[in-house]
Structures are given as C-alpha cells and as structure tokens.
Design a protein around this motif. Structure first.
Motif, PDB file in Angstrom:
ATOM      1  N   VAL A 313       0.714  -0.648  -0.032  1.00  0.00           N
ATOM      2  CA  VAL A 313      -0.267  -0.148  -0.149  1.00  0.00           C
ATOM      3  C   VAL A 313       0.893   1.300   0.335  1.00  0.00           C
ATOM      4  CG1 VAL A 313      -1.586   1.646   1.286  1.00  0.00           C
ATOM      5  CG2 VAL A 313      -2.204  -1.170   1.224  1.00  0.00           C
ATOM      6  N   ILE A 314       1.640   1.283   1.073  1.00  0.00           N
ATOM      7  CA  ILE A 314       2.746   2.546   0.374  1.00  0.00           C
ATOM      8  C   ILE A 314       3.347   2.769  -0.448  1.00  0.00           C
ATOM      9  CG2 ILE A 314       4.596   3.285   2.062  1.00  0.00           C
ATOM     10  CD1 ILE A 314       3.612   2.122   4.637  1.00  0.00           C
ATOM     11  N   ALA A 315       3.793   1.423  -0.749  1.00  0.00           N
ATOM     12  CA  ALA A 315       4.654   1.642  -1.652  1.00  0.00           C
ATOM     13  C   ALA A 315       3.999   2.361  -3.281  1.00  0.00           C
ATOM     14  CB  ALA A 315       4.727   0.537  -2.437  1.00  0.00           C
ATOM     15  N   THR A 316       2.927   1.629  -3.024  1.00  0.00           N
ATOM     16  CA  THR A 316       1.568   2.523  -4.718  1.00  0.00           C
ATOM     17  C   THR A 316       1.613   3.904  -3.985  1.00  0.00           C
ATOM     18  OG1 THR A 316       0.629  -0.193  -4.592  1.00  0.00           O
ATOM     19  CG2 THR A 316      -0.885   1.925  -5.607  1.00  0.00           C
ATOM     20  N   LEU A 317       0.873   4.138  -2.880  1.00  0.00           N
ATOM     21  CA  LEU A 317       0.628   5.670  -2.674  1.00  0.00           C
ATOM     22  C   LEU A 317       2.311   6.547  -2.931  1.00  0.00           C
ATOM     23  CD1 LEU A 317      -0.720   7.960  -1.206  1.00  0.00           C
ATOM     24  CD2 LEU A 317       0.357   7.479   0.921  1.00  0.00           C
ATOM     25  N   ARG A 318       3.582   5.685  -2.415  1.00  0.00           N
ATOM     26  CA  ARG A 318       4.675   7.042  -2.748  1.00  0.00           C
ATOM     27  C   ARG A 318       5.303   7.084  -4.093  1.00  0.00           C
ATOM     28  NH1 ARG A 318       2.658  10.355   1.063  1.00  0.00           N
ATOM     29  NH2 ARG A 318       2.391   9.428   3.213  1.00  0.00           N
ATOM     30  N   ARG A 319       5.485   5.512  -4.412  1.00  0.00           N
ATOM     31  CA  ARG A 319       6.289   5.465  -5.469  1.00  0.00           C
ATOM     32  C   ARG A 319       5.269   6.298  -6.767  1.00  0.00           C
ATOM     33  NH1 ARG A 319       8.769  -0.168  -4.851  1.00  0.00           N
ATOM     34  NH2 ARG A 319       6.239  -0.898  -5.683  1.00  0.00           N
TER      35      ARG A 319
END
Length: 321
Positions: A313-319
């Motif tokens: 989830v974080i990777a999808t949000l921030r990348r």
C-alpha cells in the motif's frame, strides 16, 4: 494532522480575537518538528500546536504578538548556534525557519476560509506563499503533483516560494474481519491511515476481536457506497467469499481509490477475473487489482501477511505512477 488548527484559527478570528499562524517552512539537522507544522497564537498569548516541541515556542509567540496588530508576515530563523541558544534556540541541535502570518493581514480571511472549506470537503489543496512578502494563493494538485503524492510541504527551488500541502486524511477500508485484519488495522493506523472494517457477520467483526476499531456490519456494496472511496483510500478484501469481496471490488474499481488488494491464490484470482470480466470490467480495470495481495516477502503468518500488504500500500502511494 495539523489541518484542524487552521479551522481553530478561523474560529478564533470570527470570535473577535487577533490571531497569527506560525508555520515551519524549512528545517535542517535534528529539528524536532517537520516542515508544515503549525502553531496558532491569539492576541492574549494563547496557543495551540507546535513548531519545535517546546524549544522556540516562547520566542515565536512574542514575535506573533508583535505581528498581529501590524498585520505583516515575519520570517524567523532559529538554530543551535544562536547566541541565546538555550533561550530562543534549538538546544537539541538543528535549525528551523518559521513563517508567522497574522490572520486578516498577511493571511487574508477569504483565503483562509477557502482553505478550511477545501480541507473540510476532503479536497486536496496547497497554500502557496512568497517568503519575500508576496501575496499567498491556493493551488490544486496539478500544480505540485510530486508534493501531493509524497505529502511533502516545502520551499521550491526558487528559495522563496513555500508550498504547504493539505491532503485529505488517508483511509484504509478492509473487507473481512479475519486474522489478517486483526494485525493490519493497527499497522494502518500507525502509518497514518484511518481504518474501517466491513463485515456483515457479527461474530467475525465483534468489538472483542477488534477493540476500538470502526466496524460496519453492512453488506459491502452498501458500506462502500456510504464510504465513497477516493484518491486517498486503499481497499483490501480478505474474505475469500465472492459474495462479500466482489461487491467491494466492483465498487472500488468504479472509484478513484489509489489501491485495491485482494487476498487469494493465483487460481482464485483467475476465477475472480472471469467474474469481473463477465460483469463488464475491462483489462485496465482488472490491472488495478493487486492479487495475490501484498509484496512477496515470503511470510505466511497473519501478521507477516499484514506487513506485506501494508508495504505494498505504501509503495503504491509513494512511488511514481
């Protein structure tokens, strides 16, 4: 989140009090508060919020009390190298710059009202001000896409334009009150998300199993319609039951949610794709689904799977997209 402080500042001003808003615009070293942190001060010295965790608040309040009757902004600079470091400097090290803007002067009332209204409506918006004294403006995400994606306020390369990012709060909607959800919801909250759990099966989604959590015992289609996922929402389905997962998946694919992850094996997902295709969803829609859900960390225990989901989830949000 500090956005509630802006509404408080507006309310104080409407009550007839002189108000100033102090904002951290730059930091170096071990400054204890991040860029965008807010402190509001009224004309009696009452304050809410923080710009340094206590190191320089007293000095900022004095500057604000001077600035409020004048109506002009002040750009303050504090660091451990100051002669009076232990009085008005950062005794713990580092350096910060703080912008003080009196409400009704340097920060116009209509602009503050529009900013608070946008925040209340969950609309992403930026407050942009000229540190050299130019008038502030508001901007939408198209003007600063990277800053909005990263939730990162800061000074632009021109060294004079400060951009304060105000994104709606992050949300995570979890469908299925299973063991993974018991680990995932606290992780989501620790990462800055407001989690909501959906499960019409009361024995699963009980307060005993999920103490302190927001639990909706509605069917997922009704719950998703009420929650209205947006670009700051992640959705995770965990039930393995098409009667529960599929309505939530369909609602998410019709929304602007930035993430959709679905528990299940590759075989399970293949059957899911067949059902979604039969319901009219195309290849681009189905490509939005992360399935099997989570990064491949090799974990098997519920908490390990929750970690892999949160990481994805974080990777999808921030990348970058």
């Amino acid at each position: 989140m500090t956005d509630h402080l802006l509404q408080t500042a507006r309310d104080w001003h409407r009550a007839g009090r002189g108000v100033a808003i102090a904002t951290v615009v730059e930091t170096w070293g071990s400054a204890p508060r991040g860029v965008g942190s807010l402190l509001i001060i009224d004309d009696t010295g009452r304050m809410e919020g923080s710009v340094s965790g206590g190191c320089v608040e007293g000095a900022v309040i004095l500057e604000a009390l001077d600035a409020i009757p004048q109506g002009t902004a002040r750009l303050l600079d504090y660091g451990v190298s100051d002669d009076a470091a232990f009085a008005v400097g950062l005794a713990c090290g580092g350096r910060i710059r703080v912008l003080v803007e009196p409400v009704g002067g340097a920060m116009p009332i209509p602009l503050l009202t529009a900013l608070v209204d946008a925040i209340t409506a969950r609309q992403p918006i930026a407050y942009v001000t000229d540190l050299d004294g130019g008038p502030p403006t508001l901007a939408d995400p198209a003007a600063y896409p990277e800053r909005f994606r990263l939730d990162r306020s800061g000074v632009e390369d021109d060294a004079r334009t400060f951009v304060a990012i105000h994104n709606p709060p992050l949300r995570m909607i979890v469908v299925g009150a299973v063991h993974i959800a018991q680990a995932l919801l606290p992780m989501a909250r620790a990462c800055g998300f407001d989690p909501v759990l959906i499960d019409p099966r009361g024995a699963f989604g009980s307060a005993d199993r999920f103490p302190g959590e927001t639990i909706l015992e509605d069917w997922p289609d009704a719950a998703m319609a009420a929650l209205a996922p947006d670009s700051r929402t992640a959705v995770v389905t965990l039930t393995h039951d098409p009667k529960l997962d599929d309505p939530a998946i369909a609602a998410t694919l019709r929304s602007g949610a930035f993430y959709l992850g679905c528990l299940g094996s590759k075989r399970t997902h293949a059957k899911r794709v067949d059902r979604l295709t039969a319901d009219g969803f195309g290849a681009d829609d189905i490509a939005r689904i992360h399935a099997p859900v989570g990064l491949d960390l090799g974990g098997r225990a519920p908490a390990e799977i929750a970690v892999s989901i949160m990481a994805q989830v974080i990777a999808t949000l921030r990348r970058p997209a």
